[in-house]
Design a protein around this motif. Structure first.
Motif, PDB file in Angstrom:
ATOM      1  N   ARG A 268       0.832  -1.201   0.000  1.00  0.00           N
ATOM      2  CA  ARG A 268       0.000   0.000   0.000  1.00  0.00           C
ATOM      3  C   ARG A 268       0.866   1.251   0.000  1.00  0.00           C
ATOM      4  NH1 ARG A 268      -5.395  -0.438   1.143  1.00  0.00           N
ATOM      5  NH2 ARG A 268      -5.531   1.643   2.013  1.00  0.00           N
ATOM      6  N   LYS A 269       1.924   1.210   0.804  1.00  0.00           N
ATOM      7  CA  LYS A 269       2.811   2.368   0.868  1.00  0.00           C
ATOM      8  C   LYS A 269       3.406   2.645  -0.519  1.00  0.00           C
ATOM      9  CE  LYS A 269       5.957   2.354   4.207  1.00  0.00           C
ATOM     10  NZ  LYS A 269       7.284   2.397   4.912  1.00  0.00           N
ATOM     11  N   VAL A 270       3.871   1.593  -1.161  1.00  0.00           N
ATOM     12  CA  VAL A 270       4.497   1.746  -2.475  1.00  0.00           C
ATOM     13  C   VAL A 270       3.488   2.256  -3.503  1.00  0.00           C
ATOM     14  CG1 VAL A 270       5.548   0.485  -4.385  1.00  0.00           C
ATOM     15  CG2 VAL A 270       6.271   0.027  -2.036  1.00  0.00           C
ATOM     16  N   LEU A 271       2.293   1.676  -3.479  1.00  0.00           N
ATOM     17  CA  LEU A 271       1.277   2.104  -4.442  1.00  0.00           C
ATOM     18  C   LEU A 271       0.925   3.576  -4.237  1.00  0.00           C
ATOM     19  CD1 LEU A 271      -1.116  -0.982  -4.552  1.00  0.00           C
ATOM     20  CD2 LEU A 271       0.536  -0.240  -6.270  1.00  0.00           C
ATOM     21  N   GLN A 272       0.867   3.972  -2.988  1.00  0.00           N
ATOM     22  CA  GLN A 272       0.573   5.366  -2.672  1.00  0.00           C
ATOM     23  C   GLN A 272       1.634   6.279  -3.289  1.00  0.00           C
ATOM     24  OE1 GLN A 272      -1.181   4.583   0.874  1.00  0.00           O
ATOM     25  NE2 GLN A 272      -2.843   5.586  -0.221  1.00  0.00           N
ATOM     26  N   ARG A 273       2.863   5.865  -3.138  1.00  0.00           N
ATOM     27  CA  ARG A 273       3.953   6.675  -3.681  1.00  0.00           C
ATOM     28  C   ARG A 273       3.870   6.744  -5.203  1.00  0.00           C
ATOM     29  NH1 ARG A 273      10.315   5.248  -2.890  1.00  0.00           N
ATOM     30  NH2 ARG A 273      11.108   6.584  -4.549  1.00  0.00           N
ATOM     31  N   LEU A 274       3.631   5.590  -5.822  1.00  0.00           N
ATOM     32  CA  LEU A 274       3.513   5.574  -7.279  1.00  0.00           C
ATOM     33  C   LEU A 274       2.335   6.432  -7.729  1.00  0.00           C
ATOM     34  CD1 LEU A 274       4.255   1.795  -7.822  1.00  0.00           C
ATOM     35  CD2 LEU A 274       5.626   3.679  -8.710  1.00  0.00           C
ATOM     36  N   ALA A 275       1.289   6.457  -6.910  1.00  0.00           N
ATOM     37  CA  ALA A 275       0.135   7.283  -7.257  1.00  0.00           C
ATOM     38  C   ALA A 275       0.531   8.753  -7.238  1.00  0.00           C
ATOM     39  CB  ALA A 275      -1.009   7.042  -6.284  1.00  0.00           C
ATOM     40  N   HIS A 276       1.331   9.131  -6.256  1.00  0.00           N
ATOM     41  CA  HIS A 276       1.765  10.524  -6.183  1.00  0.00           C
ATOM     42  C   HIS A 276       2.653  10.868  -7.367  1.00  0.00           C
ATOM     43  CE1 HIS A 276       2.104  13.959  -3.205  1.00  0.00           C
ATOM     44  NE2 HIS A 276       2.494  14.421  -4.371  1.00  0.00           N
ATOM     45  N   GLU A 277       3.366   9.859  -7.858  1.00  0.00           N
ATOM     46  CA  GLU A 277       4.227  10.078  -9.018  1.00  0.00           C
ATOM     47  C   GLU A 277       3.433  10.014 -10.319  1.00  0.00           C
ATOM     48  OE1 GLU A 277       8.210   8.080  -6.933  1.00  0.00           O
ATOM     49  OE2 GLU A 277       6.938   6.927  -8.262  1.00  0.00           O
ATOM     50  N   LYS A 278       2.140   9.799 -10.194  1.00  0.00           N
ATOM     51  CA  LYS A 278       1.214   9.796 -11.333  1.00  0.00           C
ATOM     52  C   LYS A 278       1.420   8.614 -12.255  1.00  0.00           C
ATOM     53  CE  LYS A 278      -0.220  13.960 -10.147  1.00  0.00           C
ATOM     54  NZ  LYS A 278      -1.405  14.739 -10.407  1.00  0.00           N
ATOM     55  N   LEU A 279       2.042   7.571 -11.766  1.00  0.00           N
ATOM     56  CA  LEU A 279       2.212   6.381 -12.591  1.00  0.00           C
ATOM     57  C   LEU A 279       1.109   5.381 -12.299  1.00  0.00           C
ATOM     58  CD1 LEU A 279       6.059   5.840 -12.449  1.00  0.00           C
ATOM     59  CD2 LEU A 279       4.682   7.002 -14.166  1.00  0.00           C
ATOM     60  N   VAL A 280       0.408   5.601 -11.189  1.00  0.00           N
ATOM     61  CA  VAL A 280      -0.637   4.685 -10.756  1.00  0.00           C
ATOM     62  C   VAL A 280      -1.835   5.524 -10.338  1.00  0.00           C
ATOM     63  CG1 VAL A 280      -1.243   3.299  -8.727  1.00  0.00           C
ATOM     64  CG2 VAL A 280       0.758   2.684 -10.089  1.00  0.00           C
ATOM     65  N   VAL A 281      -3.011   5.012 -10.574  1.00  0.00           N
ATOM     66  CA  VAL A 281      -4.208   5.711 -10.138  1.00  0.00           C
ATOM     67  C   VAL A 281      -4.921   4.833  -9.124  1.00  0.00           C
ATOM     68  CG1 VAL A 281      -6.497   6.486 -10.822  1.00  0.00           C
ATOM     69  CG2 VAL A 281      -4.527   7.029 -12.248  1.00  0.00           C
ATOM     70  N   ILE A 282      -5.197   5.394  -7.957  1.00  0.00           N
ATOM     71  CA  ILE A 282      -5.911   4.650  -6.928  1.00  0.00           C
ATOM     72  C   ILE A 282      -7.343   5.159  -6.860  1.00  0.00           C
ATOM     73  CG2 ILE A 282      -6.058   4.149  -4.469  1.00  0.00           C
ATOM     74  CD1 ILE A 282      -3.055   4.372  -4.327  1.00  0.00           C
ATOM     75  N   THR A 283      -8.289   4.269  -7.065  1.00  0.00           N
ATOM     76  CA  THR A 283      -9.695   4.638  -6.938  1.00  0.00           C
ATOM     77  C   THR A 283     -10.202   4.072  -5.611  1.00  0.00           C
ATOM     78  OG1 THR A 283      -9.849   4.316  -9.320  1.00  0.00           O
ATOM     79  CG2 THR A 283     -11.909   4.606  -8.122  1.00  0.00           C
ATOM     80  N   PRO A 284     -10.723   4.926  -4.747  1.00  0.00           N
ATOM     81  CA  PRO A 284     -11.131   4.483  -3.409  1.00  0.00           C
ATOM     82  C   PRO A 284     -12.048   3.266  -3.465  1.00  0.00           C
ATOM     83  CG  PRO A 284     -11.312   6.860  -3.570  1.00  0.00           C
ATOM     84  CD  PRO A 284     -10.942   6.362  -4.942  1.00  0.00           C
ATOM     85  N   ASN A 285     -11.736   2.306  -2.636  1.00  0.00           N
ATOM     86  CA  ASN A 285     -12.539   1.082  -2.524  1.00  0.00           C
ATOM     87  C   ASN A 285     -12.510   0.209  -3.779  1.00  0.00           C
ATOM     88  OD1 ASN A 285     -13.544   1.277   0.124  1.00  0.00           O
ATOM     89  ND2 ASN A 285     -14.903   2.882  -0.546  1.00  0.00           N
ATOM     90  N   LYS A 286     -11.731   0.618  -4.762  1.00  0.00           N
ATOM     91  CA  LYS A 286     -11.694  -0.187  -5.978  1.00  0.00           C
ATOM     92  C   LYS A 286     -10.291  -0.637  -6.342  1.00  0.00           C
ATOM     93  CE  LYS A 286     -14.395   0.390  -9.306  1.00  0.00           C
ATOM     94  NZ  LYS A 286     -15.068   0.928 -10.518  1.00  0.00           N
ATOM     95  N   GLY A 287      -9.311   0.016  -5.787  1.00  0.00           N
ATOM     96  CA  GLY A 287      -7.962  -0.467  -6.004  1.00  0.00           C
ATOM     97  C   GLY A 287      -7.108   0.383  -6.912  1.00  0.00           C
ATOM     98  N   ALA A 288      -5.931  -0.129  -7.203  1.00  0.00           N
ATOM     99  CA  ALA A 288      -4.927   0.616  -7.960  1.00  0.00           C
ATOM    100  C   ALA A 288      -4.773   0.020  -9.347  1.00  0.00           C
ATOM    101  CB  ALA A 288      -3.601   0.591  -7.224  1.00  0.00           C
ATOM    102  N   ARG A 289      -4.519   0.888 -10.319  1.00  0.00           N
ATOM    103  CA  ARG A 289      -4.212   0.458 -11.667  1.00  0.00           C
ATOM    104  C   ARG A 289      -3.079   1.305 -12.195  1.00  0.00           C
ATOM    105  NH1 ARG A 289      -8.044  -2.038 -14.883  1.00  0.00           N
ATOM    106  NH2 ARG A 289      -9.843  -2.804 -13.731  1.00  0.00           N
ATOM    107  N   VAL A 290      -2.362   0.788 -13.161  1.00  0.00           N
ATOM    108  CA  VAL A 290      -1.375   1.604 -13.845  1.00  0.00           C
ATOM    109  C   VAL A 290      -2.137   2.749 -14.522  1.00  0.00           C
ATOM    110  CG1 VAL A 290       0.390   1.675 -15.629  1.00  0.00           C
ATOM    111  CG2 VAL A 290       0.114  -0.378 -14.228  1.00  0.00           C
ATOM    112  N   ALA A 291      -1.587   3.956 -14.407  1.00  0.00           N
ATOM    113  CA  ALA A 291      -2.292   5.142 -14.903  1.00  0.00           C
ATOM    114  C   ALA A 291      -2.485   5.076 -16.412  1.00  0.00           C
ATOM    115  CB  ALA A 291      -1.517   6.401 -14.529  1.00  0.00           C
ATOM    116  N   ARG A 292      -3.541   5.724 -16.852  1.00  0.00           N
ATOM    117  CA  ARG A 292      -3.876   5.767 -18.260  1.00  0.00           C
ATOM    118  C   ARG A 292      -4.051   7.236 -18.627  1.00  0.00           C
ATOM    119  NH1 ARG A 292      -7.584   5.950 -20.561  1.00  0.00           N
ATOM    120  NH2 ARG A 292      -8.352   5.096 -22.494  1.00  0.00           N
ATOM    121  N   PRO A 293      -2.933   7.964 -18.803  1.00  0.00           N
ATOM    122  CA  PRO A 293      -3.035   9.409 -19.033  1.00  0.00           C
ATOM    123  C   PRO A 293      -3.856   9.717 -20.272  1.00  0.00           C
ATOM    124  CG  PRO A 293      -0.806   8.615 -19.446  1.00  0.00           C
ATOM    125  CD  PRO A 293      -1.551   7.509 -18.803  1.00  0.00           C
TER     126      PRO A 293
END
Lengths: 238, 238
Positions: free
Chosen positions: A57-82
DNA sequence: CGGCCGCAATATGTATACAATGTTGTTCAA
DNA sequence: TTGAACAACATTGTATACATATTGCGGCCG
């Protein structure tokens, strides 16, 4: 891959673990091994790396801040789709920032720094000959990153690093079929201009190089919020 | 402050909680209520906000990524204490980015957008009359943030937002004693130039404004590792 | 037979317990 | 008296258990 054995061998040796896992996922995204929109399930990753969900979770959070991952609440993380619009903005930001960084480096006449850049380009050539696309992408990013560091501004270098990563995602999504990977000759030409202290030429070549990268992607599609109403206008009752 | 009652009233209503807590700590740092180097202990914060350390850790991590907090492994989090060098870099980055953003806005002639800026300046004036320094700092940041948003580049607007926050920390640390808070007239003058579509003037005024802010801080001290040996040279036996 | 409602499965959100690490104060010996 | 070693405490790091939300399926009703 399963790193459970190494990870559990030495239970609590600081937060080197986070860094390793972050690096692994980061590299996989940049390398296009994990493509945009790929789901990143916490349990699955935790199992793969032999750690608990806490770390993941910590790592995913960081990747989300780096905009490489998008976290949708209660639904999980995915690789970002700019979106294409985001792509446009990333390229614009790179033009603005990297132009100025090149200007600064050209004025510095830092020979040792330029040698470092030449080293990266040499590696790029090797990767090109070996037809190792992954390494080429990696090194191309490293070149821009190293250039930013030479400009004596770590703050902007961080920003460039993030923009370069995001560029990787944009390429993964919108690369045109017959795209020729960015030739390292352009990097070389930039270095030559820098070595000559020719500020204007260096900027011009960086601009050209960035435009070249942009020409390899097609940002014309409208991805920013599809308007179903107009898209299906003729299929819908008035 | 103790938000325990509200927080526990509705146990798991999504991740609105994180956002609230992040906003609270963020504001406290920007407002200089939490000064640089202030320790941010997880348990204490968890108690104050009525949540578990899990949430606090997440928020601190995010603040660390925003460079407002520094986390030292196994030792905890503190409000960041940017060095003078970092200050220099932040200001340089702002010059580079905000100049270009102003250029773009000047070309756009977006009257509705300019009205939004005027609204912020009006609030600034009110805060100035009310002698509400906290609100003035907040609004001054909002002005730059809003300007960045008008330039149709959310990516750069995000970067500016981060740089503006960091500027707050730098001011907290290095503000010269008799510093006059940045007058909102300079913001007004920028708007006027934008309204007139005078690109060059707008850029010049933004540059002037940023230099003015820089003149309010003293970045000449060397903070990069204090050298006790030379600092106490005359008090030490050779 | 089609559509809606409800339940179960799965995954995320949060809290808590336990482990490891860093710090401080105390004690003992030189 | 000073120094170092040790022990107790305080704080962070990680794992796990439980609560909650979403999704898909199956049964029931119209």
């Amino acid at each position: 891959m399963n790193f459970a054995s190494e990870a559990s061998r030495r239970p609590g040796r600081g937060q080197r673990t986070d860094e390793r896992i972050h690096g692994a996922i980061y590299a996989a995204i940049i390398n296009h091994q994990l493509r945009p929109a790929t789901p990143l399930q916490e349990d699955a990753l935790a199992g793969a790396f032999g750690v608990s969900r806490t770390i993941i979770r910590k790592v995913l959070q960081r990747l989300a801040h780096e905009k490489l991952v998008v976290i949708t609440p209660n639904k999980g993380a995915r690789v970002a789709r700019p979106t294409t619009e985001e792509g446009r903005q990333v390229f614009e930001a790179r033009h603005i920032i990297e132009s100025e960084l090149v200007r600064k480096v050209a004025r510095k006449r830092d020979d040792r720094g330029l040698d470092r850049l030449r080293g990266i380009v040499a590696e790029e050539r090797k990767a090109q000959l070996a037809d190792d696309k992954r390494r080429r992408v990696q090194l191309s990013g490293d070149f821009h990153q190293a250039l930013a560091e030479l400009a004596d501004n770590a703050v902007l270098a961080d920003v460039v690093q993030e923009l370069v990563s995001r560029t990787s995602l944009i390429i993964a999504l919108y690369e045109v079929p017959g795209a020729v990977p960015c030739s390292c000759d352009e990097h070389s030409e930039i270095i030559d201009a820098l070595a000559a202290g020719d500020e204007a030429a260096a900027i011009e070549r960086m601009d050209h190089h960035l435009r070249h990268i942009e020409s390899q992607v097609d940002l014309s599609q409208s991805t920013g919020g599809v308007d179903f109403r107009s898209l299906f206008a003729q299929a819908l009752p008035d």
